[in-house]
Design an enzyme around this catalytic site. Structure first.
Site, PDB file in Angstrom:
ATOM      1  N   LYS A  44       0.853  -1.212   0.000  1.00 33.37           N
ATOM      2  CA  LYS A  44       0.000   0.000   0.000  1.00 33.37           C
ATOM      3  C   LYS A  44       0.880   1.250   0.000  1.00 33.37           C
ATOM      4  CE  LYS A  44      -3.348   2.441   3.014  1.00 33.37           C
ATOM      5  NZ  LYS A  44      -4.230   2.347   4.204  1.00 33.37           N
ATOM      6  N   ASP A  75      -2.925   9.980   3.998  1.00 36.42           N
ATOM      7  CA  ASP A  75      -4.313   9.542   4.131  1.00 36.42           C
ATOM      8  C   ASP A  75      -5.072  10.473   5.069  1.00 36.42           C
ATOM      9  OD1 ASP A  75      -6.698   8.193   4.297  1.00 36.42           O
ATOM     10  OD2 ASP A  75      -5.924   6.503   5.475  1.00 36.42           O
ATOM     11  N   LYS A  94     -10.697  12.048   8.632  1.00 41.53           N
ATOM     12  CA  LYS A  94     -10.207  11.587   9.934  1.00 41.53           C
ATOM     13  C   LYS A  94     -10.237  12.738  10.939  1.00 41.53           C
ATOM     14  CE  LYS A  94      -6.874   8.127   8.287  1.00 41.53           C
ATOM     15  NZ  LYS A  94      -7.432   6.955   8.992  1.00 41.53           N
ATOM     16  N   ASP A 136       1.322   6.090   5.764  1.00 46.05           N
ATOM     17  CA  ASP A 136       0.381   5.154   5.164  1.00 46.05           C
ATOM     18  C   ASP A 136       0.933   4.505   3.883  1.00 46.05           C
ATOM     19  OD1 ASP A 136      -2.005   3.928   5.746  1.00 46.05           O
ATOM     20  OD2 ASP A 136      -3.214   5.289   4.524  1.00 46.05           O
ATOM     21  N   ASP A 158     -12.390   6.458   3.845  1.00 44.56           N
ATOM     22  CA  ASP A 158     -11.162   6.242   4.618  1.00 44.56           C
ATOM     23  C   ASP A 158     -10.684   4.790   4.520  1.00 44.56           C
ATOM     24  OD1 ASP A 158      -9.048   6.865   6.223  1.00 44.56           O
ATOM     25  OD2 ASP A 158     -10.198   6.940   8.105  1.00 44.56           O
ATOM     26  N   GLU A 201      -9.480   3.244   2.129  1.00 41.89           N
ATOM     27  CA  GLU A 201      -8.959   3.414   0.765  1.00 41.89           C
ATOM     28  C   GLU A 201      -7.837   2.432   0.434  1.00 41.89           C
ATOM     29  OE1 GLU A 201      -7.792   4.937   3.287  1.00 41.89           O
ATOM     30  OE2 GLU A 201      -5.643   4.758   2.949  1.00 41.89           O
ATOM     31  N   ARG A 243      -7.593  -0.763   0.844  1.00 45.17           N
ATOM     32  CA  ARG A 243      -8.086  -1.967   0.175  1.00 45.17           C
ATOM     33  C   ARG A 243      -8.497  -1.683  -1.264  1.00 45.17           C
ATOM     34  NH1 ARG A 243     -12.502  -2.628   4.839  1.00 45.17           N
ATOM     35  NH2 ARG A 243     -10.857  -1.521   5.933  1.00 45.17           N
TER      36      ARG A 243
HETATM   37  N1  BES Z   1      -4.522   4.115   7.004  1.00 42.91           N
HETATM   38  C1  BES Z   1      -5.650   3.746   7.745  1.00 42.91           C
HETATM   39  C2  BES Z   1      -5.348   2.674   8.801  1.00 42.91           C
HETATM   40  C3  BES Z   1      -4.467   3.098   9.929  1.00 42.91           C
HETATM   41  C4  BES Z   1      -4.998   3.556  11.100  1.00 42.91           C
HETATM   42  C5  BES Z   1      -3.108   2.965   9.827  1.00 42.91           C
HETATM   43  C6  BES Z   1      -4.187   3.901  12.150  1.00 42.91           C
HETATM   44  C7  BES Z   1      -2.294   3.310  10.858  1.00 42.91           C
HETATM   45  C8  BES Z   1      -2.832   3.772  12.026  1.00 42.91           C
HETATM   46  C9  BES Z   1      -6.735   3.180   6.833  1.00 42.91           C
HETATM   47  O1  BES Z   1      -6.754   3.712   5.557  1.00 42.91           O
HETATM   48  C10 BES Z   1      -8.026   3.486   7.488  1.00 42.91           C
HETATM   49  O2  BES Z   1      -8.297   4.627   7.710  1.00 42.91           O
HETATM   50  N2  BES Z   1      -8.787   2.472   7.826  1.00 42.91           N
HETATM   51  C11 BES Z   1     -10.013   2.650   8.514  1.00 42.91           C
HETATM   52  C12 BES Z   1     -10.982   1.633   8.004  1.00 42.91           C
HETATM   53  C13 BES Z   1     -12.388   1.861   8.456  1.00 42.91           C
HETATM   54  C14 BES Z   1     -12.958   3.105   7.824  1.00 42.91           C
HETATM   55  C15 BES Z   1     -13.217   0.648   8.090  1.00 42.91           C
HETATM   56  C16 BES Z   1      -9.769   2.452  10.001  1.00 42.91           C
HETATM   57  O3  BES Z   1      -8.988   1.589  10.371  1.00 42.91           O
HETATM   58  O4  BES Z   1     -10.348   3.184  10.787  1.00 42.91           O
HETATM   59 ZN    ZN Z   2      -4.921   4.408   4.826  1.00 37.41          ZN
HETATM   60 ZN    ZN Z   3      -7.851   5.524   5.403  1.00 34.64          ZN
END
Ligand code: BES
Ligand code: ZN
Ligand code: ZN
Length: 517
Positions: free
Chosen positions: A282, A287, A294, A305, A364, A366, A368
């Site tokens: 990734k 992000d 966020k 990220d 968010d 994103e 995947r």
């Molecule tokens: N990049 C984030 C995941 C992340 C969170 C990485 C904290 C490092 C530290 C990812 O893109 C994300 O925001 N995922 C969401 C998914 C949710 C919306 C289903 C998450 O984990 O909150």
């Molecule tokens: Zn992310």
């Molecule tokens: Zn995200």
């Protein structure tokens, strides 16, 4: 950092500082553990001073405990108490029966960080007999010291005008058996390549979003590829559009920076045509969450990220230098995830390259989306037979496993087992999480083939299930490094910031595939 080998007797070894590993005593067992046998013989030259120091209880040998002694103070007659070393750094190794290469890496990193903070830029490390108990032979111990030492040498002060620490320029390994010379040279050379590749990754992850856009990441990958002799191809936005990578493209819609797909190939002519290992990482250079924005607190951290993508670049860098006989291709879908007039909105439906439609319920989620098309591209176009991905994919994984273990998922038990075995060898903690079919039921959309989120519970697992939909049932394993790719505080052995996690494990896995480990 240069690595040298010395077979001189520790008393004679001339160095700014000699690192002397010291174990913790077992309670009530006076005289047990403490000094290893080489330190004991060194201590004879010092009239038993070190043993007395341990007996006093002031130096306990606790893991990563440090005590610096100037040898000139030992004897008024000679400049360094008869020793070649100007200083001794007693370094705690904890309990001997719990000591392994995992601790040894930390011990070496601690030594390097402690000494360079005092502007000591070269040192020697005494290889002790007790390393042999748990870490195997002197060769594996040397590997661990080199890996830990080079990782410890890394700083995140690139953009600070005043650096509070110098670099450690050279470490000498004070080894025992000259007959191991060739094996030791080879092992330390390999360990150096792997650790420098880990630091290469950390350097990329350390870059903030304004200094590392997708195009700049691609440029850095191209430069590295030229240096180590890899084929490099960068797919631009037009090509990505032609390939109908609707999921990947959707993430970049809110950004002025174009996305790109970085492809680095390591295809040695003599390697068998299969397997072709696809390393997919990734590469979100920032992000913000997109329209599903966020919270402000800690959003700055989202520059990391792209740690999965950077890890894959680090792995293929190491592979190019180690030259194992197996085909490897790294694929990094790189994009920003921002907000803007053209940004994708919750509820939008995208068509992935595979033809599957995705309802984007949360912009968010994103990672995947970009990985879905990269996985498809890896097997449909690049001909990868095995898919291995790494991503800072979910906060849920960090909640489940904290910052200690990376999450491992996979459809193929034997590939997962191989990955876990590699992680043990490499000294990176990883933990398999389940992927039962029942969890897949959470991925249901009323309007498209699948939604991009699976509800509140089991978030790391439903994210992995989403990825699995794009693997065409090939052997696949997924590493969620959201909790492990970034260290929130300085540690004695490692600086705060990017860890470069997965580089050592995945390089080891590639060597394992080549039958070379
Ligand atoms: N990049 C984030 C995941 C992340 C969170 C990485 C904290 C490092 C530290 C990812 O893109 C994300 O925001 N995922 C969401 C998914 C949710 C919306 C289903 C998450 O984990 O909150
Ligand atoms: Zn992310
Ligand atoms: Zn995200």
């Amino acid at each position: 950092m240069e690595i040298e080998l010395s077979f001189a007797s520790p008393e004679k070894l001339e160095t700014e500082a000699l690192v002397v590993p010291v174990c913790e005593r077992k309670k009530g067992a006076k005289g047990q553990y403490g000094l290893g046998s080489r330190a004991k013989s060194l201590d004879q030259a010092l009239g038993g001073f070190l043993q007395k120091l341990l007996d006093s209880g002031e130096v306990k040998g606790k893991l990563l405990e440090t005590s610096l002694l100037h040898t000139s103070l030992f004897s008024s007659g000679s400049s360094s108490g008869g020793l070649g070393a100007k200083r001794l750094l007693l370094l705690g190794c904890g309990q001997q029966d719990k000591f392994s290469a995992f601790e040894l890496r930390k011990v070496a990193g601690t030594a390097v960080r402690f000494l360079k903070a005092k502007s000591i830029s070269s040192c020697a490390f005494l290889l002790e007999d007790f390393f042999g108990n748990e870490t195997g032979d002197e060769t594996s111990a040397s590997r661990a010291i080199v890996e830990g030492g080079i990782a410890g040498n890394f700083e995140t002060n690139k953009y600070k005008s005043e650096k509070d620490s110098d670099e450690m320029a050279a470490v000498t390994l004070a080894c025992v058996s000259k007959k191991n010379d060739t094996a030791l040279q080879a092992a330390t050379r390999e360990a150096k390549i792997v650790a420098e590749s880990q630091n290469f990754t950390r350097d990329l992850v350390n870059e903030p979003g304004n200094r590392l856009t997708p195009s700049i990441l691609a440029e850095r990958a191209r430069r590295m590829a030229a240096e180590v002799g890899l084929e490099c191809e960068i797919l631009d936005k037009q090509k990505i559009t032609e390939l109908k990578m609707g999921a990947f493209l959707s993430v970049s819609l809110g950004s002025d920076e174009p996305p790109c797909m970085i492809v680095l190939r390591y295809l040695p002519a003599q390697a068998p045509p299969s397997p072709v290992l696809g390393l997919i990482g990734k590469g979100i250079t920032f992000d913000s969450g997109g329209i599903s924005i966020k919270p402000a607190a800690d959003m700055d951290k989202m520059k990391y990220d792209m740690a999965g993508g950077a890890a894959m670049l680090g792995v293929i860098r190491a592979v190019a230098l180690l030259k194992p006989n197996v085909r490897v291709i790294a694929v990094v879908p790189a994009s920003e995830n921002l907000l803007g007039g053209k940004a994708q909105k919750p509820g939008d439906i995208q068509t992935a390259m595979s033809g599957k439609t995705i309802e984007v319920l949360n912009t968010d989620a994103e990672g995947r989306l970009v990985l879905a098309d990269a996985l498809t591209y890896a097997h449909q176009v690049l001909g990868c037979t095995h898919l291995i991905d790494a991503a800072t994919l979910t906060g849920a994984c960090a909640v489940a496993l904290g910052s200690v273990n990376s999450g491992v998922f996979g459809s193929d038990d034997s590939l997962v087992e191989r990955l876990l075995a590699s992680s043990r060898t490499a000294g990176e903690k990883m933990w398999r999480l389940p992927l039962d079919d029942e969890y897949k039921e959470q991925l249901r959309s009323a309007f498209a083939d699948l939604p991009n989120i699976g509800g509140r519970y089991g978030g790391a697992i439903t994210a992995a299930h989403f990825l699995k939909e794009f693997t065409a049932d090939l052997p696949w394993t997924h590493l969620d490094i959201a909790g492990t790719a970034w260290l929130d505080d300085n540690k004695p052995h490692m600086s705060k910031g990017p860890t470069g996690v997965a580089v050592r494990t995945l390089t080891q896995l590639v060597l394992d595939f080549a039958g070379q480990s």
